[in-house]
Design a protein around this motif. Sequence first.
Motif, PDB file in Angstrom:
ATOM      1  N   ARG A 236      -1.370   2.139  -9.612  1.00  0.00           N
ATOM      2  CA  ARG A 236      -0.596   1.329 -10.552  1.00  0.00           C
ATOM      3  C   ARG A 236      -1.548   0.634 -11.558  1.00  0.00           C
ATOM      4  O   ARG A 236      -1.323  -0.031 -12.399  1.00  0.00           O
TER       5      ARG A 236
ATOM      6  N   GLU B 158       3.241  -1.348  -4.432  1.00  0.00           N
ATOM      7  CA  GLU B 158       3.307  -1.000  -5.691  1.00  0.00           C
ATOM      8  C   GLU B 158       2.679  -2.173  -6.675  1.00  0.00           C
ATOM      9  O   GLU B 158       2.971  -2.332  -7.833  1.00  0.00           O
TER      10      GLU B 158
ATOM     11  N   SER C 250       3.157   3.867 -14.088  1.00  0.00           N
ATOM     12  CA  SER C 250       2.909   5.279 -13.297  1.00  0.00           C
ATOM     13  C   SER C 250       2.680   6.262 -14.351  1.00  0.00           C
ATOM     14  O   SER C 250       3.367   6.525 -15.487  1.00  0.00           O
TER      15      SER C 250
ATOM     16  N   ALA D 146       1.301   3.529  -2.664  1.00  0.00           N
ATOM     17  CA  ALA D 146       2.036   2.710  -3.069  1.00  0.00           C
ATOM     18  C   ALA D 146       3.068   2.023  -2.158  1.00  0.00           C
ATOM     19  O   ALA D 146       3.450   0.792  -2.241  1.00  0.00           O
TER      20      ALA D 146
END
Lengths: 344, 344
Positions: free
Chosen positions: A125, A100, A185, A68
């Motif tokens: 994610r 992310e 997450s 990420a």
Amino acid sequence: MPSTIRDVARASGVHISTVSRTFSAPHLVNVETRSRVLACAEQLGYRPNRAARALITGRTCNIGLIVADIANPFFPPLIKAAEAQARRHDNHIFVADTNEDAIVEEELVRALAKQVDGVLLCSPRMSNSLIEQLSREVPLVVVNRQITGLPAVVMDVAQGARLAIEHLIGLGHRRIALAAGPRGSWTSKEIRRAAMLAVRGPGRELVITGPNAPTENGGLAVADQIQKSGATAVLAYNDLMAIGLIEGLHTRGIRVPQDISIVGIDDITLSRLTRPKLTTVATPTAAAGRAAVDMLLAYGDDRRTTALINLQTELVIRDSTAPLSSQGSGAAPVVTPSTTETPS
Amino acid sequence: MPSTIRDVARASGVHISTVSRTFSAPHLVNVETRSRVLACAEQLGYRPNRAARALITGRTCNIGLIVADIANPFFPPLIKAAEAQARRHDNHIFVADTNEDAIVEEELVRALAKQVDGVLLCSPRMSNSLIEQLSREVPLVVVNRQITGLPAVVMDVAQGARLAIEHLIGLGHRRIALAAGPRGSWTSKEIRRAAMLAVRGPGRELVITGPNAPTENGGLAVADQIQKSGATAVLAYNDLMAIGLIEGLHTRGIRVPQDISIVGIDDITLSRLTRPKLTTVATPTAAAGRAAVDMLLAYGDDRRTTALINLQTELVIRDSTAPLSSQGSGAAPVVTPSTTETPS
DNA sequence: GACAGCACTGCAACCGCTTGCATTAATGGC
DNA sequence: GCCATTAATGCAAGCGGTTGCAGTGCTGTC
């Protein structure tokens, strides 16, 4: 300029197939021939072109590693360990950073798919279903997320969160806040689940804030809510947030651990060096990196390879947690309903 | 399973060369044909195989990034920036870690050579001549080292070191120690050169210790020598060492900055969060990563591309430096000859 | 109306290597 | 001494693409 298999063949007076075999199936070629070929290769500085080899064998000896955020101190030890382990097996590692972002993540897996034998997806994610779909296009090992049917390496943050909460309860804290992680997450969900379970009990409450960015700024930004929550202790999604949070509370005149106790998760190097030293749940990131690589490399050998590795975590008690002081719950006694979700 | 150019050709009723051109030279193919091909490709989930393409074009669209230690917090921001910049140009990045080992470094460059269009060599530990030789086998951009004739991105640590020393002198310090970096580090040499120059003056001395490992432990290990040196201020090779050194001095009862002032180099994230906050020379690592990638990608376009980028550094004054207090040079007044080199 | 020029597409060689099969020579069994 | 093995090597197809060249059908020009 770089010499090819043909150059070596010419120099040593054999057919290219013999040169090829010298490198990929030495037992099939006569010892004398072999040493002659090797000598010529050495002298010409010949090295087999892996890409060309991959084209026909289907094995690239490359691994993709998608994280990420490379700069998040949680990842470098994992990357380092994975790279070392990969190289031990003569593999190389592509590293990519998704910032992310789930979209970027998907795109990266696809972009890398043809050039690698498999991808390590760390703290993804994306949605489970998308990951499952991608795993049909390229071998995937998921790190920090558990998806039925997919090989995964996870660290037992649930257990860690439980230990952390128990530690806080043991110190007398009754109103505990959870600074949750980013949306999507798995780890954050696990922590929340475990924390809710562990808090359960007479007169005890868990206040949840988030989702938050898993960074120092994320911690800074949540300081306000924490203060208003009336909690006397906080479990943060990770150390970075914990550190930001401490900073944020500090500027509000709230002292850690005297007024509020804080526990982080990860035990990044930084945590031993901040003020105060952070009490945190240590996650074995290097071991996870190694294990993930091993799993990926074992993919072909044995389809029934252990589908899930669950690594132990442990609580490291340092200076950011302290017994609840009778006088000072530094945070304002504002009453908020327990387990409230603050969107963001 | 993954579809190839032939599948797309069959599906859209054209020759594979037309499909190929659709992707690599769209203007050569009729709009209608093109959209038909694209539609089929889309539907089949076709993606050109980069490795196969590389075989014939000679361009892999991959870049190698070799660093001394991924887990050293100096590198992740650089890696992150380089990766992002590379991807902006549709390139992917191999990351490899040498563990500060020159032999591994050479081997890695060679191993990667065939799979990449060029290699970014960050803070190399190899000899200049070896690097020059390697640069004949694969395009190289060196980061954190200046080698005549080779494209390089360096950060002006010499200037930074000078600023740091001047800052210390301005605070009244006369006997200053330099905790040098690892053997083979160009940066360390630069710092030493600049520091010696900057210290020069009546009644002033520079005590050099090292080589040291560029880590927290390296700093810890050198604490003893620093203490004995009688120095009242230290410039450390990097922040990690500085932090370790502060720790080491602390256990000896020497306080920073009251007894000894410490300046680091790099301004890693950590340095804002330690106790005390570290005065340090900020190096633009992300910019360096971007610049290095740009340089490498420009390699082919223009041989006369700027051969050297020198990025400015700046001094960030925080809490680890203070005026020389009249009473307390906390370190023992042992006299050591100035500019002594302590081997290790 | 013949032809040059253009846009588009197909053909086939090739990038560096692997691998199933054919070929050759040497070996052992009987 | 003949034949079946075996060991060692060569041959050639092919992995998934790219690209120079040639062919095709149109267009516009004179």
